[in-house]
Design an enzyme around this catalytic site. Structure first.
Site, mmCIF file in Angstrom:
data_model
loop_
_atom_site.group_PDB
_atom_site.id
_atom_site.type_symbol
_atom_site.label_atom_id
_atom_site.label_comp_id
_atom_site.label_asym_id
_atom_site.label_seq_id
_atom_site.Cartn_x
_atom_site.Cartn_y
_atom_site.Cartn_z
ATOM 1 N N SER A 33 1.338 4.043 -6.518
ATOM 2 C CA SER A 33 1.634 2.624 -6.353
ATOM 3 C C SER A 33 2.885 2.453 -5.507
ATOM 4 C CB SER A 33 1.761 1.948 -7.723
ATOM 5 O OG SER A 33 1.766 0.551 -7.580
ATOM 6 N N ASN A 34 3.541 1.319 -5.604
ATOM 7 C CA ASN A 34 4.744 1.036 -4.807
ATOM 8 C C ASN A 34 5.727 0.233 -5.657
ATOM 9 O OD1 ASN A 34 4.137 -1.914 -4.395
ATOM 10 N ND2 ASN A 34 2.322 -1.017 -3.465
ATOM 11 N N ARG A 35 6.866 -0.110 -5.084
ATOM 12 C CA ARG A 35 7.946 -0.721 -5.859
ATOM 13 C C ARG A 35 7.862 -2.234 -5.999
ATOM 14 N NH1 ARG A 35 11.816 3.146 -6.789
ATOM 15 N NH2 ARG A 35 11.872 4.876 -5.295
ATOM 16 N N SER A 36 6.770 -2.847 -5.577
ATOM 17 C CA SER A 36 6.651 -4.302 -5.701
ATOM 18 C C SER A 36 6.701 -4.723 -7.175
ATOM 19 C CB SER A 36 5.326 -4.766 -5.100
ATOM 20 O OG SER A 36 5.079 -6.104 -5.469
#
Ligand code: CTP
Ligand code: CA
Length: 227
Positions: A33-36
């Site tokens: 995933s990512n840091r959003s």
């Protein structure tokens, strides 16, 4: 007769907002995933509701409070998000793609938990590109006003301008996520709004709800709501 009142400029409008970072499964217990955080998308959903819209939030984040009066649909992967957005798009008037869509997913998602090999060898993941949701929707546009985001750490304006054009957007919200207080996590943001054939509009560092109101007010002023 449908009338827009100045205090509820999005009355009778169907607004679709996507939020959060998608998760691409590696196996039943792991994902990429990512840091959003999803906070910017949630703020847009809240602001649209306060401006009178009928709001659906498609969320890849599950740990934020859903704004009052907003309908939520939870998704995991980019593929799930594409399926949900495609279903809702024909009846949407205003789409805000605030989600941080994973650009790649594992080629295979294992059905059982991946075990460490006995020899402790390195593990190589093979990734494949996910569909670009905005590009897929562009040819299906009838009356929809479409807003995208661009998260950049360098060459903000060049990259953002390219995304505005290539994704056929009506408005692009450019975010320099390398600056303190901007973008992905916190409760504040500072953005530049790009529109075709218009001078860029740079906001101050504001709370995410104030940024959300600015984005939607700019869209309304640009004709997002048809009479
Ligand atoms: N987006 C999308 N589908 C994807 C990736 C991104 O619809 N598979 C949308 C995002 O929701 C955002 C906009 O496209 O509104 C820009 O996303 P961004 O990640 O900044 O751009 P990319 O086109 O993915 O390019 P890159 O990550 O290489 O900068
Ligand atoms: Ca991307």
């Amino acid at each position: 007769l449908i009338q827009q009142t100045p205090d509820l400029p999005l009355a009778h409008q169907r607004v679709l907002v996507t939020a959060g970072g998608t998760r691409e499964a590696l196996d039943p217990v792991r994902y990429i995933s990512n840091r959003s955080s999803g906070k910017m998308g949630y703020a847009v959903a809240q602001a649209a509701r306060e401006m009178g819209a009928d709001v659906t939030l498609i969320s890849a984040t599950r740990n934020l409070p859903v704004p009052t009066g907003v309908k939520v649909v939870y998704v995991q992967s980019a593929a799930d998000l594409l399926a949900q957005v495609s279903t809702e798009f024909p009846t949407t008037d205003l789409l805000v793609m605030a989600a941080a869509v994973s650009d790649y997913r594992p080629v295979q998602s294992a059905t059982e938990k991946i075990k460490k090999p006995a020899d402790h060898a390195d593990l190589t993941l093979q990734l494949t590109e996910t569909p670009d949701i905005l590009k897929r929707l562009a040819p299906q546009k009838t009356h929809q006003y479409v807003i995208g985001f661009a998260a950049e750490t360098q060459h903000l304006m060049t990259n953002a301008q390219r995304k505005l054009t290539s994704k056929k957007l009506d408005l692009l919200v450019a975010n320099d996520v390398s600056k303190p207080g901007v973008g992905f996590n916190g409760d504040t943001n500072q953005v530049t709004l790009l529109q075709p054939n218009q001078a860029p509009i740079k906001t101050a560092l504001l709370s995410k709800i104030e940024i959300a109101r600015t984005i939607l007010t700019t869209a309304v002023a640009a004709g997002a709501v048809q009479a």
